[in-house]
Design a protein around this motif. Structure first.
Motif, PDB file in Angstrom:
ATOM      1  N   GLN A   1      -4.316 -13.266 -44.130  1.00 26.94           N
ATOM      2  CA  GLN A   1      -5.479 -13.386 -44.170  1.00 26.94           C
ATOM      3  C   GLN A   1      -6.371 -13.257 -45.826  1.00 26.94           C
ATOM      4  O   GLN A   1      -7.546 -14.135 -46.162  1.00 26.94           O
ATOM      5  CB  GLN A   1      -6.701 -12.668 -43.135  1.00 26.94           C
ATOM      6  N   ASN A   2      -5.306 -13.045 -46.819  1.00 24.22           N
ATOM      7  CA  ASN A   2      -5.604 -12.703 -48.331  1.00 24.22           C
ATOM      8  C   ASN A   2      -5.213 -13.634 -48.610  1.00 24.22           C
ATOM      9  O   ASN A   2      -5.400 -14.728 -50.292  1.00 24.22           O
ATOM     10  CB  ASN A   2      -5.669 -11.706 -48.221  1.00 24.22           C
ATOM     11  N   LEU A   3      -4.582 -14.406 -48.175  1.00 24.96           N
ATOM     12  CA  LEU A   3      -4.273 -16.281 -48.504  1.00 24.96           C
ATOM     13  C   LEU A   3      -4.318 -16.985 -48.592  1.00 24.96           C
ATOM     14  O   LEU A   3      -4.906 -17.725 -47.851  1.00 24.96           O
ATOM     15  CB  LEU A   3      -2.000 -16.463 -47.557  1.00 24.96           C
ATOM     16  N   LYS A   4      -5.296 -17.794 -50.139  1.00 24.65           N
ATOM     17  CA  LYS A   4      -5.730 -18.833 -50.241  1.00 24.65           C
ATOM     18  C   LYS A   4      -4.694 -20.182 -50.346  1.00 24.65           C
ATOM     19  O   LYS A   4      -3.831 -20.673 -50.690  1.00 24.65           O
ATOM     20  CB  LYS A   4      -6.352 -19.001 -51.700  1.00 24.65           C
ATOM     21  N   ILE A   5      -4.744 -20.732 -49.095  1.00 26.26           N
ATOM     22  CA  ILE A   5      -4.001 -22.061 -48.516  1.00 26.26           C
ATOM     23  C   ILE A   5      -5.011 -22.991 -49.558  1.00 26.26           C
ATOM     24  O   ILE A   5      -5.966 -23.347 -49.087  1.00 26.26           O
ATOM     25  CB  ILE A   5      -4.050 -22.289 -47.007  1.00 26.26           C
TER      26      ILE A   5
ATOM     27  N   TYR B   1       8.017   0.439 -30.550  1.00 27.20           N
ATOM     28  CA  TYR B   1       8.420  -1.096 -30.600  1.00 27.20           C
ATOM     29  C   TYR B   1       8.875  -1.727 -30.053  1.00 27.20           C
ATOM     30  O   TYR B   1      10.056  -0.667 -29.143  1.00 27.20           O
ATOM     31  CB  TYR B   1       9.465  -0.565 -31.706  1.00 27.20           C
ATOM     32  N   SER B   2       8.568  -3.315 -29.262  1.00 26.70           N
ATOM     33  CA  SER B   2       8.949  -3.807 -27.800  1.00 26.70           C
ATOM     34  C   SER B   2       9.165  -5.364 -28.721  1.00 26.70           C
ATOM     35  O   SER B   2       8.175  -5.788 -29.648  1.00 26.70           O
ATOM     36  CB  SER B   2       7.930  -3.130 -26.994  1.00 26.70           C
ATOM     37  N   LYS B   3       9.375  -5.930 -27.910  1.00 32.64           N
ATOM     38  CA  LYS B   3       9.112  -7.562 -27.983  1.00 32.64           C
ATOM     39  C   LYS B   3       7.510  -8.152 -28.116  1.00 32.64           C
ATOM     40  O   LYS B   3       6.729  -8.261 -28.570  1.00 32.64           O
ATOM     41  CB  LYS B   3       9.360  -8.340 -26.927  1.00 32.64           C
ATOM     42  N   ASP B   4       6.706  -7.238 -26.952  1.00 33.54           N
ATOM     43  CA  ASP B   4       4.889  -7.159 -27.130  1.00 33.54           C
ATOM     44  C   ASP B   4       4.485  -7.243 -28.813  1.00 33.54           C
ATOM     45  O   ASP B   4       3.333  -7.063 -29.139  1.00 33.54           O
ATOM     46  CB  ASP B   4       4.067  -6.323 -25.885  1.00 33.54           C
ATOM     47  N   PHE B   5       5.147  -5.758 -29.133  1.00 42.84           N
ATOM     48  CA  PHE B   5       4.379  -4.963 -30.395  1.00 42.84           C
ATOM     49  C   PHE B   5       4.967  -6.400 -31.282  1.00 42.84           C
ATOM     50  O   PHE B   5       3.967  -6.799 -32.242  1.00 42.84           O
ATOM     51  CB  PHE B   5       5.745  -3.697 -30.791  1.00 42.84           C
ATOM     52  N   PHE B   6       5.782  -7.221 -31.577  1.00 43.07           N
ATOM     53  CA  PHE B   6       5.979  -7.954 -32.419  1.00 43.07           C
ATOM     54  C   PHE B   6       5.194  -9.068 -32.235  1.00 43.07           C
ATOM     55  O   PHE B   6       4.651  -9.686 -33.196  1.00 43.07           O
ATOM     56  CB  PHE B   6       7.694  -8.530 -32.078  1.00 43.07           C
ATOM     57  N   GLN B   7       5.228  -9.471 -31.184  1.00 40.43           N
ATOM     58  CA  GLN B   7       4.217  -9.988 -30.806  1.00 40.43           C
ATOM     59  C   GLN B   7       2.363  -9.894 -31.935  1.00 40.43           C
ATOM     60  O   GLN B   7       2.013 -11.287 -32.115  1.00 40.43           O
ATOM     61  CB  GLN B   7       4.184 -10.707 -29.160  1.00 40.43           C
ATOM     62  N   ASP B   8       2.410  -9.116 -30.906  1.00 43.36           N
ATOM     63  CA  ASP B   8       0.441  -9.190 -31.786  1.00 43.36           C
ATOM     64  C   ASP B   8       0.661  -8.563 -33.155  1.00 43.36           C
ATOM     65  O   ASP B   8      -0.300  -9.048 -33.762  1.00 43.36           O
ATOM     66  CB  ASP B   8       0.594  -7.472 -30.975  1.00 43.36           C
ATOM     67  N   LYS B   9       1.823  -8.590 -33.693  1.00 44.01           N
ATOM     68  CA  LYS B   9       2.026  -8.032 -34.790  1.00 44.01           C
ATOM     69  C   LYS B   9       1.579  -8.998 -35.834  1.00 44.01           C
ATOM     70  O   LYS B   9       1.302  -9.383 -36.564  1.00 44.01           O
ATOM     71  CB  LYS B   9       3.190  -7.057 -35.527  1.00 44.01           C
ATOM     72  N   MET B  10       2.157 -10.399 -35.131  1.00 45.97           N
ATOM     73  CA  MET B  10       2.477 -11.075 -36.005  1.00 45.97           C
ATOM     74  C   MET B  10       1.460 -12.635 -35.298  1.00 45.97           C
ATOM     75  O   MET B  10       1.012 -14.038 -36.251  1.00 45.97           O
ATOM     76  CB  MET B  10       3.706 -12.767 -35.601  1.00 45.97           C
ATOM     77  N   GLN B  11      -0.069 -12.320 -34.255  1.00 48.97           N
ATOM     78  CA  GLN B  11      -0.632 -12.841 -34.269  1.00 48.97           C
ATOM     79  C   GLN B  11      -1.251 -13.886 -34.844  1.00 48.97           C
ATOM     80  O   GLN B  11      -2.040 -14.547 -34.677  1.00 48.97           O
ATOM     81  CB  GLN B  11      -1.249 -11.863 -33.137  1.00 48.97           C
ATOM     82  N   SER B  12      -2.219 -12.259 -35.942  1.00 46.70           N
ATOM     83  CA  SER B  12      -2.469 -12.903 -37.349  1.00 46.70           C
ATOM     84  C   SER B  12      -2.182 -14.084 -37.632  1.00 46.70           C
ATOM     85  O   SER B  12      -2.899 -15.142 -38.412  1.00 46.70           O
ATOM     86  CB  SER B  12      -3.156 -12.051 -38.128  1.00 46.70           C
ATOM     87  N   ALA B  13      -1.523 -14.255 -38.249  1.00 47.07           N
ATOM     88  CA  ALA B  13      -0.466 -14.994 -39.046  1.00 47.07           C
ATOM     89  C   ALA B  13      -0.250 -16.059 -38.057  1.00 47.07           C
ATOM     90  O   ALA B  13      -0.446 -17.775 -38.369  1.00 47.07           O
ATOM     91  CB  ALA B  13       1.492 -14.704 -39.413  1.00 47.07           C
TER      92      ALA B  13
ATOM     93  N   GLN C   1      -2.054 -17.015 -35.767  1.00 46.06           N
ATOM     94  CA  GLN C   1      -3.527 -17.648 -35.430  1.00 46.06           C
ATOM     95  C   GLN C   1      -4.210 -18.827 -36.738  1.00 46.06           C
ATOM     96  O   GLN C   1      -5.006 -20.121 -36.379  1.00 46.06           O
ATOM     97  CB  GLN C   1      -4.438 -16.618 -35.115  1.00 46.06           C
ATOM     98  N   ILE C   2      -3.828 -18.347 -37.526  1.00 51.75           N
ATOM     99  CA  ILE C   2      -3.984 -18.661 -39.497  1.00 51.75           C
ATOM    100  C   ILE C   2      -3.865 -20.422 -39.369  1.00 51.75           C
ATOM    101  O   ILE C   2      -3.539 -21.011 -39.294  1.00 51.75           O
ATOM    102  CB  ILE C   2      -3.742 -17.978 -40.919  1.00 51.75           C
ATOM    103  N   ALA C   3      -2.248 -20.152 -39.027  1.00 54.02           N
ATOM    104  CA  ALA C   3      -1.331 -21.385 -39.095  1.00 54.02           C
ATOM    105  C   ALA C   3      -2.032 -22.224 -38.106  1.00 54.02           C
ATOM    106  O   ALA C   3      -1.848 -23.842 -38.104  1.00 54.02           O
ATOM    107  CB  ALA C   3       0.096 -21.845 -39.004  1.00 54.02           C
ATOM    108  N   LYS C   4      -1.832 -21.795 -36.598  1.00 51.15           N
ATOM    109  CA  LYS C   4      -3.232 -23.349 -35.823  1.00 51.15           C
ATOM    110  C   LYS C   4      -3.855 -23.102 -36.566  1.00 51.15           C
ATOM    111  O   LYS C   4      -4.653 -24.444 -36.700  1.00 51.15           O
ATOM    112  CB  LYS C   4      -2.693 -22.089 -34.738  1.00 51.15           C
ATOM    113  N   GLU C   5      -4.838 -23.044 -37.230  1.00 49.70           N
ATOM    114  CA  GLU C   5      -6.355 -23.314 -37.593  1.00 49.70           C
ATOM    115  C   GLU C   5      -6.192 -24.703 -38.755  1.00 49.70           C
ATOM    116  O   GLU C   5      -7.053 -25.272 -38.461  1.00 49.70           O
ATOM    117  CB  GLU C   5      -6.907 -22.043 -38.028  1.00 49.70           C
ATOM    118  N   TYR C   6      -5.156 -24.215 -39.519  1.00 46.46           N
ATOM    119  CA  TYR C   6      -4.912 -25.102 -40.464  1.00 46.46           C
ATOM    120  C   TYR C   6      -3.171 -25.369 -40.246  1.00 46.46           C
ATOM    121  O   TYR C   6      -3.568 -26.414 -41.022  1.00 46.46           O
ATOM    122  CB  TYR C   6      -3.755 -24.502 -41.440  1.00 46.46           C
TER     123      TYR C   6
END
Length: 374
Positions: free
Chosen positions: A217-221, A286-298, A300-305
Motif C-alpha cells: 500500500q506504500n508503493l507509489k505506482i 499456516y495454510s493455503k487460506d493464510f497465504f490467500q489472506d496475506k496476499m490479498q492487499s497486493a 486488490q491493488i493490482a486489480k484497482e490499477y
C-alpha cells in the motif's frame, strides 16, 4: 592493371556491404519475430548465481548456464526467466562495462528468444544497496542515487534494441529503504530516465522492505502507465522455508518443523536461548487460506490499477521434510492460479533449485507441483 585492381576492390567492398546488410536485417528479423507481441508472463524460474551473487570466472560462467539449460527450461513448461544481474558482475569499480558479462547477458536473451521464452532483467544488487545489509548508502547519498539512475540509463541504451514483447526490466530487487518515500522517489527518477528511450518497455516494480506484500500500500505506482508489472516476494513462514539454510539467521535450528499448521512446537524450543527463541517462535497456523489472506492487499491493488501481479521469488529450502515442502509449494501455486498471479520460483540450480547443481538431476516431483493446472 590498376583498373582491374580497382574494379576488384570495389567488387569486394560491395559484396561485404551486401553481406553486412543481410546479416543485420536477418538479425533484426530474428529479434522482432516473436509469437506474443506483448510482454506477457505466467510461470518462470530465476537464473541465480550466474550474473549475480557470483565470483565465477568466464569459463565457470560458460559451464554454469548455457542454451541447453534454456531449452530445458522451455521444455519443462516455463514461459520466462527472471535474470538477476549485479553491478559488480557487470561493471568494474570505475563504471566500465565487463564486456564478457554483457555478452553473456545478450546470449541469454537470444537463447530465450530462440526458445519462445521471455526475460525479466533484474538489477539484483548494486554496490550501494544489498538487501541483507544493515546500512545502504543508496538512500541518503545523492551521488549514489545518480549513479543508480545512470546504471539504468546504460542498461536501457544497451537493451532497447530488443522488442518490448521479449524483455522487461526490474528496477531493483528487494529494496530496503529507510522509508517508502525514499524508494518511491528513486523509482520515479529511474522510470523517467528509462521512459526517455523506451516509452513502452514493461517495468517491474516491487514495494519497499524486501518486496513484502505487507508494504504494498506504500508503493507509489505511476499513473496512466499500463506497461507496469507489480511484484512481491513470498517466503512465508520464514522459519519453515529457510529451515537449516546456512546463511539465514534461523539456520541454527535443527529441531522438528512442519507445514501446514504451526511450524515449530513450543516444546521443541526448550534447548534454545531466549534470543534464539525470539527469532523462531511463531504461533501462527499456516495454510493455503493464510497465504490467500496475506496476499490479498497486493491482489486488490493490482486489480484497482488493472496491472499484472507477479511473485518474482518464492521457494522452500530442500532441508524441510519433503512431504510438507511439496504441500507448501502446492498451496502457494494454487493461490497464484486462483488469483491470476504470475510467478518465478527461486531458483533454477541454486540452493532451492529445480535441478541439483551437483548431479544435474531434475526434481520431477517439484516440477509437477509447480506446473500443475497452469
Amino acid at each position: 592493371m590498376i583498373y582491374i585492381n580497382s574494379f576488384f576492390k570495389i567488387l569486394i567492398i560491395s559484396v561485404l556491404m551486401h553481406l553486412t546488410f543481410c546479416f543485420k536485417n536477418n538479425n533484426q528479423d530474428n529479434l522482432t519475430t516473436i509469437s506474443k507481441p506483448d510482454f506477457t508472463v505466467k510461470r518462470g524460474v530465476n537464473i541465480s548465481h550466474w550474473l549475480s551473487q557470483s565470483n565465477k570466472n568466464e569459463e565457470e560462467r560458460l559451464n554454469y548456464f548455457s542454451e541447453e539449460d534454456m531449452k530445458l527450461i522451455a521444455s519443462l513448461g516455463y514461459d520466462h526467466i527472471r535474470l538477476p544481474i549485479d553491478e559488480k558482475n557487470m561493471w568494474d569499480e570505475n563504471g566500465i562495462k565487463d564486456t564478457l558479462a554483457f555478452q553473456s547477458l545478450h546470449s541469454a536473451i537470444y537463447w530465450a528468444k530462440n526458445n519462445d521464452l521471455r526475460v525479466i532483467v533484474d538489477l539484483h544488487i548494486v554496490r550501494a544497496h544489498y538487501f541483507n545489509n544493515e546500512y545502504n548508502p543508496l538512500w541518503d547519498d545523492v551521488t549514489e542515487q545518480q549513479k543508480f539512475v545512470n546504471l539504468w540509463r546504460q542498461l536501457s541504451l544497451e537493451l532497447k534494441k530488443y522488442p518490448n514483447g521479449l524483455i522487461a526490466y526490474e528496477i531493483l530487487n528487494e529494496p530496503v529503504a529507510n522509508n517508502a518515500k525514499d524508494w518511491n522517489d528513486l523509482l520515479s527518477e529511474t522510470i523517467k530516465e528509462i521512459r526517455l528511450n523506451e516509452p513502452f518497455r514493461t517495468i517491474v516494480l516491487g514495494s519497499n522492505k524486501w518486496q513484502s506484500v505487507d508494504t504494498f500500500q506504500n508503493l507509489k505506482i505511476p499513473e496512466e502507465d499500463s506497461n507496469i508489472i507489480l511484484s512481491f516476494h513470498f517466503y512465508s513462514p520464514h522459519v519453515f522455508t529457510h529451515y537449516k539454510a546456512p546463511w539465514s539467521k534461523i539456520g541454527f535450528y535443527n529441531g522438528p518443523i512442519k507445514y501446514p499448521g504451526i511450524s515449530i512446537n513450543k516444546e521443541d524450543l526448550k534447548e534454545y536461548t531466549k534470543e534464539q527463541i525470539s527469532l523462531l517462535e511463531d504461533n501462527v497456523s499456516y495454510s493455503k487460506d493464510f497465504f490467500q489472506d496475506k496476499m490479498q492487499s497486493a491482489i486488490q491493488i493490482a486489480k484497482e490499477y488493472n496491472l499484472q501481479l507477479y511473485c518474482g521469488e518464492f521457494g522452500c529450502f530442500p532441508s524441510t521434510p519433503n512431504k510438507d515442502r511439496m504441500q507448501w509449494y502446492s498451496d502457494i501455486i494454487s493461490v497464484f492460479n486462483e488469483n491470476n498471479i504470475a510467478w518465478a520460483n527461486w531458483d533454477y540450480q541454486g540452493g532451492f533449485g529445480i535441478i541439483d547443481s551437483k548431479t544435474g538431476v531434475i526434481n520431477k516431483e517439484l516440477i509437477e507441483v509447480l506446473i500443475k493446472d497452469n
